[in-house]
Motif scaffolding. Structure first.
Motif, mmCIF file in Angstrom:
data_model
loop_
_atom_site.group_PDB
_atom_site.id
_atom_site.type_symbol
_atom_site.label_atom_id
_atom_site.label_comp_id
_atom_site.label_asym_id
_atom_site.label_seq_id
_atom_site.Cartn_x
_atom_site.Cartn_y
_atom_site.Cartn_z
ATOM 1 N N ARG B 118 0.627 -1.164 0.070
ATOM 2 C CA ARG B 118 -0.035 -0.443 0.524
ATOM 3 C C ARG B 118 0.730 1.145 0.135
ATOM 4 O O ARG B 118 0.802 2.139 -0.394
ATOM 5 N N TYR B 121 1.660 1.646 -3.795
ATOM 6 C CA TYR B 121 0.632 2.689 -5.044
ATOM 7 C C TYR B 121 0.780 3.855 -3.823
ATOM 8 O O TYR B 121 0.160 5.112 -4.500
ATOM 9 N N ALA B 169 0.717 -4.053 -20.988
ATOM 10 C CA ALA B 169 -0.941 -4.065 -21.303
ATOM 11 C C ALA B 169 -0.545 -5.688 -19.949
ATOM 12 O O ALA B 169 -1.516 -5.510 -18.920
ATOM 13 N N THR B 172 0.250 -3.863 -16.493
ATOM 14 C CA THR B 172 -1.109 -3.484 -15.659
ATOM 15 C C THR B 172 -2.208 -4.087 -14.695
ATOM 16 O O THR B 172 -2.718 -3.267 -14.117
ATOM 17 N N MET B 173 -2.427 -5.025 -16.122
ATOM 18 C CA MET B 173 -4.016 -5.554 -15.524
ATOM 19 C C MET B 173 -3.437 -6.747 -14.278
ATOM 20 O O MET B 173 -4.627 -6.778 -13.629
ATOM 21 N N GLY B 176 -3.304 -4.612 -11.638
ATOM 22 C CA GLY B 176 -5.049 -3.635 -10.921
ATOM 23 C C GLY B 176 -5.834 -4.358 -10.303
ATOM 24 O O GLY B 176 -5.983 -4.461 -9.578
ATOM 25 N N ILE B 177 -5.296 -5.588 -10.447
ATOM 26 C CA ILE B 177 -6.037 -6.770 -9.764
ATOM 27 C C ILE B 177 -5.615 -7.400 -8.465
ATOM 28 O O ILE B 177 -6.660 -7.018 -7.813
ATOM 29 N N GLU B 179 -4.138 -4.508 -6.686
ATOM 30 C CA GLU B 179 -4.247 -3.202 -5.985
ATOM 31 C C GLU B 179 -5.844 -3.560 -5.820
ATOM 32 O O GLU B 179 -6.027 -3.352 -4.836
ATOM 33 N N SER B 180 -6.801 -3.922 -6.580
ATOM 34 C CA SER B 180 -8.288 -3.890 -6.151
ATOM 35 C C SER B 180 -7.904 -5.636 -4.890
ATOM 36 O O SER B 180 -8.578 -5.070 -4.032
ATOM 37 N N LEU B 182 -5.959 -5.968 -2.564
ATOM 38 C CA LEU B 182 -5.659 -5.373 -2.085
ATOM 39 C C LEU B 182 -5.899 -4.717 -0.821
ATOM 40 O O LEU B 182 -5.947 -4.575 0.760
ATOM 41 N N ARG B 183 -6.816 -3.581 -1.569
ATOM 42 C CA ARG B 183 -7.455 -3.001 -0.670
ATOM 43 C C ARG B 183 -8.471 -3.622 -0.230
ATOM 44 O O ARG B 183 -9.246 -3.309 1.053
ATOM 45 N N ASP B 184 -9.260 -4.612 -0.420
ATOM 46 C CA ASP B 184 -10.269 -5.841 0.028
ATOM 47 C C ASP B 184 -9.352 -6.017 1.467
ATOM 48 O O ASP B 184 -10.210 -6.103 2.202
ATOM 49 N N TRP B 195 -10.765 -14.571 -4.840
ATOM 50 C CA TRP B 195 -10.786 -14.350 -5.535
ATOM 51 C C TRP B 195 -9.566 -13.667 -6.485
ATOM 52 O O TRP B 195 -9.713 -13.567 -8.209
ATOM 53 N N GLN B 199 -8.370 -14.852 -10.401
ATOM 54 C CA GLN B 199 -8.405 -14.367 -11.864
ATOM 55 C C GLN B 199 -7.226 -14.610 -12.196
ATOM 56 O O GLN B 199 -6.313 -14.800 -13.856
ATOM 57 N N LEU B 203 -7.053 -15.692 -16.073
ATOM 58 C CA LEU B 203 -6.279 -14.456 -16.641
ATOM 59 C C LEU B 203 -5.387 -14.853 -17.885
ATOM 60 O O LEU B 203 -5.065 -14.724 -19.249
#
Lengths: 217, 217
Positions: B118, B121, B169, B172-173, B176-177, B179-180, B182-184, B195, B199, B203
């Motif tokens: 965190r 980020y 690309a 970044t994908m 993004g996954i 970071e999301s 991590l926030r959760d 999750w 992914q 993916l």
DNA sequence: AGATGGTCTTGACAGTCGTCAAGAATGAAT
DNA sequence: ATTCATTCTTGACGACTGTCAAGACCATCT
């Protein structure tokens, strides 16, 4: 400074233009402007007030403390950007048209609203340290996720496909791409616009390549 | 908060242990610890010093100013996490094995190094406002991109595929996954681990579905 | 032993921060 | 015109910040 507003509310507003809530919103929009320039950490209440039509003391007349102002700003910003791509989705008549319309709108957002979006990423990062921001950040994230999902599912409708991934994954991917392009754009690195357009053109079809019928194999 | 009384800790040589550079690093690691807890914006030099073995004044003996300390911390952190997945890549003998090994390592990072990430980020977001951070943030980003690309290209090798997207690309994908998730995870929302594992499992194969459809042997 | 010079602590500085209180300015109601 | 509540300004407060200077400490050298 010069307010074009001359309407005066009868019972509520004894001073200033607009109602109490309207002035709250105007103060929040000034704050958003300043926050977008300086970032969450470096923006002080005095700086917010200096860039507004008010003095620094008035903030505590409209907001209990700094956090309440910030949260109000975040929520206000949320309503501004949550349905930015709705018109693109509605007006698209073909899969390719949706693709280019979406990409164009993303590029427009990237170049014209870069300050607001770096603020959004700033606040989202802050929410990992500051618990009182998490709920609002989460709500905005889900709203943006829905927005992206409207685009993706509309594309799959127009293309006769089925999305390969869920809405959450689709959003985080686009978000990662947009954030990366935003950093490039803000840093003045060339090619951000072309890159993100290219990514949209290839990623959305790739995410929707699962056809109910057979695609041209 | 924490009363920093003049309690003397050392009992060992007041002349510091280790070389000048080693103490610089130790101070930076203390700073990283504090930064990971409070975030970039809310961490003061006094707080950094309070959580270290030094007093607050010593920071300007080892670093010119706060920015130099932060940049040094960022660069030091860079060397810590840049090759985290190398062993996974090297030890993988099959595409599926690489997949699960990578997912497990990601989950481990998510749960055990959430504070450091965190902070990462946070700093990356700050770099959109603070120009002097951009170059180092950019370097780290490219290093992480290379790291992810080693995983993806190794997977495609093992699976006999070709990646559909470029390294930028792909990174970044994943970013993004992560970071999301991590926030959760930080917000205590359940399901982040499951999750992100899911992914990864879907993916990476989806990003490498090009060319002959030879499954992992 | 004394001297040296790198290392570290302490205390202070000028500035900024969020917050608040006191009161001035304003316009509506009487 | 007087009253009165609302709105806004001004100035101050204590706390906090980064920075730095002065000196204390201590291992080593002569």
């Amino acid at each position: 400074m010069a307010t074009t507003e001359s309407q005066q509310k009868p019972a509520r507003s004894r001073r200033g233009t607009g109602s109490y809530d309207e002035r709250r919103i105007r103060l929040a929009e000034s704050a958003l402007q300043t926050l977008g320039e300086l970032g969450y950490a470096r923006t002080s209440l005095r700086e917010i007030a200096a860039n507004s039509e008010f003095s620094h003391g008035v903030i505590h007349y409209y907001f209990r403390d700094k956090t309440e102002l910030i949260v109000f700003c975040v929520k206000h910003y949320k309503t501004q950007c949550m349905h930015r791509y709705d018109s693109v989705v509605e007006e698209a008549r073909s899969a390719d048209g949706l693709l280019t319309g979406f990409a164009d709108k993303l590029v427009q957002t990237l170049t014209e609203e870069s300050s607001m979006h770096r603020l959004w990423y700033d606040l989202r990062s802050q929410s990992m340290f500051q618990e009182e921001l998490r709920e609002d950040v989460y709500d905005i994230d889900r709203g943006l996720e829905d927005m992206i999902w409207r685009v993706v599912s509309r594309f799959s409708d127009l293309a006769g496909n089925q999305p390969l991934v869920g809405s959450r994954a689709a959003y985080t991917m686009f978000d990662g791409i947009f954030e990366s392009a935003l950093r490039d754009h803000i840093a003045g690195r060339a090619g951000a616009v072309e890159w993100i357009s290219d990514q949209i053109a290839t990623l959305i079809p790739a995410l929707c390549s699962q056809s109910a019928e057979t695609e041209s194999a």
